[in-house]
Write an enzyme that holds these catalytic residues in place. Structure first.
Site, PDB file in Angstrom:
ATOM      1  N   LEU A  33      36.321  31.987  12.051  1.00 31.98           N
ATOM      2  CA  LEU A  33      36.349  32.090  13.514  1.00 31.98           C
ATOM      3  C   LEU A  33      34.961  31.875  14.134  1.00 31.98           C
ATOM      4  O   LEU A  33      33.952  32.336  13.605  1.00 31.98           O
ATOM      5  CB  LEU A  33      36.884  33.459  13.930  1.00 31.98           C
ATOM      6  N   HIS A  37      37.320  30.426  19.059  1.00 28.28           N
ATOM      7  CA  HIS A  37      38.417  31.368  18.769  1.00 28.28           C
ATOM      8  C   HIS A  37      38.239  32.668  19.559  1.00 28.28           C
ATOM      9  O   HIS A  37      39.227  33.257  20.003  1.00 28.28           O
ATOM     10  CB  HIS A  37      38.440  31.713  17.278  1.00 28.28           C
TER      11      HIS A  37
END
Ligand code: PAF
Length: 293
Positions: A33, A37
């Site tokens: 991530l 994200h």
């Protein structure tokens, strides 16, 4: 932070959240991530009571010569960051948990998936639709967030939800960029220093073409695309596509298009990067009046 590894655990959690009257937000990811994200998780947290992040490198959306085996992973950091951004649970199944050995039912979108990335990645969107449909059944989200960077994916998911009556609201979150304009992507990690320095040319080319379309409309669109391609190649990029498509239908854009998806996929070394701009071009009447002034 709750971590669920099995479909049954996730279903049980979702059932208890629903029973308690809490709405569910889902952020489907393949992990590793980054701030792109985090923007999805932040958005989901503003729209739902309980946010679940799925972390699953979905094998069915990778072609035989793609980067499934080397796809970057950072599970512990992903859990920490998901929690820091307000998610309460991570769903992280194995491929064997997600797909039974004799799995044979697919969700396949048949029009939007044939162009742009679908041309060189023919099974990609079938894998995406199938896994996202499964995640929607398991997590039963009221809202799910996807990134605008994957514009074609977002359109296809919206179409799947509409055509197959999934009771979920899809929210598409703007692209997050590095300071030099490069769109954040887990695959940026593969770039060498030289490739990383060159890659922001994609955003520069897209914004220059977008600006010209906003000012002058579609009259010079093919010249703009040709000039853009030359600039990408000069910077060392190998072009998969640089195209103007109708932003809703993905049909090739012409002078009647009201909203255009200007989209690029370009390889630097072995790393394939995608990016896009949404443009409302000046109408032909406006641009001819501008030219007369
Ligand atoms: O965009 C992604 O990361 C993936 O395609 C998704 C939506 C999580 C499905 O595997």
């Amino acid at each position: 932070m709750k971590i669920f590894r099995t479909r049954a655990e996730l279903r049980e959690f979702v059932a208890s959240e629903k029973k308690a009257g809490r709405s569910i937000g889902l952020v489907p990811t393949m992990g590793f991530l980054h701030a792109g994200h985090f923007a999805l998780i932040d958005m989901a947290c503003t729209l739902a009571d309980t946010v679940i992040v799925s972390v699953f490198v979905n094998p069915t959306q990778f072609g035989p010569n793609e980067d499934l085996d080397k796809y970057p992973r950072s599970f512990e950091a992903d859990c920490r960051n998901s929690e820091a951004h307000g998610a309460v649970a991570v769903f992280a199944p194995t491929p064997e948990t997600m797909y039974d050995r004799d799995f044979s039912v697919w969700v396949s979108e048949e029009k939007l998936s044939k162009v742009l990335c679908g041309k060189t990645r023919p099974i990609h969107f079938r894998g995406v639709c199938t896994v996202v449909a499964k995640l929607f059944h398991l997590a039963q989200p009221d809202v799910a967030c996807f990134g605008q960077k994957d514009a074609q994916q977002a359109l296809i998911i919206q179409k799947m939800v509409r055509d197959l009556d999934f009771p979920v609201r899809i929210v598409v979150v703007p692209i997050v960029r590095e300071h030099d304009g490069l769109a954040l992507s887990s695959r940026n990690k593969y770039l060498s220093a030289g490739e990383r320095a060159a890659a922001p040319v994609i955003h520069r080319v897209l914004t220059a073409i977008a600006e010209a379309l906003r000012q002058h409309g579609m009259a010079a669109s093919s010249t703009l695309l040709e000039a853009g391609k030359l600039e990408l190649e000069k910077a060392g990029g190998v072009i998969d596509y640089l195209e103007m498509r109708d932003a809703d239908t993905l049909d090739m854009a012409d002078s009647s298009a009201r909203k255009i998806l200007l989209a690029a996929a370009v390889k630097f070394g072995t790393t394939r990067l995608i990016d896009n701009e949404i443009v409302v071009p000046a109408s032909q009447t406006e641009s001819s009046q501008t030219n007369k002034r």
